[in-house]
Design an enzyme around this catalytic site. Structure first.
Site, short mmCIF file in Angstrom:
data_model
loop_
_atom_site.label_atom_id
_atom_site.label_comp_id
_atom_site.label_asym_id
_atom_site.label_seq_id
_atom_site.Cartn_x
_atom_site.Cartn_y
_atom_site.Cartn_z
N ASP A 167 -80.82 11.55 102.73
CA ASP A 167 -81.30 11.07 103.92
C ASP A 167 -81.56 12.43 104.86
O ASP A 167 -81.00 13.32 104.92
CB ASP A 167 -80.10 10.35 104.51
CG ASP A 167 -80.69 9.45 105.67
OD1 ASP A 167 -81.93 9.15 105.84
OD2 ASP A 167 -79.75 8.84 106.19
N LYS A 223 -85.34 10.09 102.52
CA LYS A 223 -85.45 8.85 103.56
C LYS A 223 -85.67 9.65 104.74
O LYS A 223 -84.96 10.73 105.02
CB LYS A 223 -84.47 7.83 103.59
CG LYS A 223 -84.70 6.96 104.71
CD LYS A 223 -83.63 6.00 104.38
CE LYS A 223 -82.11 6.02 105.06
NZ LYS A 223 -82.22 6.29 106.43
N GLU A 262 -83.63 -1.65 109.75
CA GLU A 262 -82.43 -1.71 110.36
C GLU A 262 -82.25 -2.54 111.81
O GLU A 262 -82.88 -2.41 112.51
CB GLU A 262 -81.79 -0.49 110.56
CG GLU A 262 -80.31 -0.57 111.11
CD GLU A 262 -79.58 0.82 110.99
OE1 GLU A 262 -80.04 1.86 110.34
OE2 GLU A 262 -78.24 1.01 111.48
#
Ligand code: KIV
Length: 265
Positions: free
Chosen positions: A72, A102, A171
């Site tokens: 991430d 990501k 999300e």
């Protein structure tokens, strides 16, 4: 996946957890910047640094044999310039052994996304509730509830796909919206608090194992509740150390050693 099999993803930040998760058959291991809150005790993901991320990615990578390892990108590692974003994204692959990275954001990060993908780095998007910019989104709240914000998320998903990401994390958005996004784009969607229609699901491992007690989002299913068990085991150890019951004979190395002779010369 479009063949009907769902993609499973969980977070891991070290070799032992990554190894267990990998051995259990999970498809993707995410070294999320959630490690800032879950492991490092920060109040948000904002303070997490590149060095912290690389350190934990390297560790997690040691445990992963089969799953895809995704690192991430932390806050401010891709926002300043495209060239810095490429360099930082590349470090996850070159130094930490990740398979992909990501980053958070929609339409507004697509120029950066294009640059990273053009450099040959597999990239995953992340829209909806993006924790790095949660304060701009009114806190840790469900996103895409009104028509304007839902339209922006649809557009962001389209733009991210066109920019070259290979999958998008959705999300904390309504299930109906994630279903629409999943139908609209041809790359996989991975949901967290986004209902069952996504192509895959991700959770923070410490949440789903009941190990992180500070805050439990309502979308989390606890598949185990380990915190009380850990506390009980530790309390038992403490008591046995204090009362002398541990270590017992079977936890000691007993050898035919004439200790007295060691003092003689
Ligand atoms: O940091 C993280 O763990 C994440 C997941 C919640 C998707 O981004």
């Amino acid at each position: 996946m479009k063949n009907g099999e769902k993609i499973s993803m969980l977070t891991a930040y070290d070799a032992s957890f990554a190894g267990l998760i990998d051995a259990a058959g999970i498809d993707m291991v995410l070294v999320g910047d959630s490690l800032g809150m879950v492991l490092l005790g920060y109040n948000s993901t904002i303070p997490v640094t590149m060095e912290e991320m690389l350190h934990h990615c390297k560790a997690a990578g040691k445990g992963v044999k089969r799953a895809v390892l995704v690192g991430d990108m932390p806050f401010m590692s891709y926002q300043v310039t495209k060239s810095e974003a490429i360099t930082n994204a590349g470090r996850f692959l070159k130094e930490a052994g990740c398979d992909a990275v990501k980053l958070e954001g929609g339409t507004e990060v697509c120029d950066t996304v294009k640059a990273i993908v053009k450099a040959g780095i597999p990239l995953m998007g992340h829209i909806g509730l993006t924790p790095q910019t949660a304060s701009q989104l009114g806190g840790y709240k469900v996103q895409g509830r009104d028509a304007d914000s839902a339209r922006r998320l649809l557009q962001s998903a389209r733009d991210l796909e066109a920019a070259g990401v290979f999958a998008i994390v959705l999300e904390c958005i309504p299930a109906q919206l994630s279903e629409a996004i999943t139908r609209m784009i041809s790359i996989p969607t991975i949901g967290i608090g986004a209902g069952k229609h996504c192509d895959g699901q991700v959770l923070v491992t410490h949440d789903m194992l009941g190990m992180f007690e500070k805050f439990i989002p309502s979308f989390v299913k606890q598949f185990a509740n380990l915190a009380p068990q850990i506390k009980e085991a530790v309390a038992d150890y403490n008591e046995e150390v204090k009362n002398g019951n541990f270590p017992a004979e079977e936890h000691s190395f007993n050898m035919q050693l004439d200790v007295q002779s060691l003092f003689e010369d």
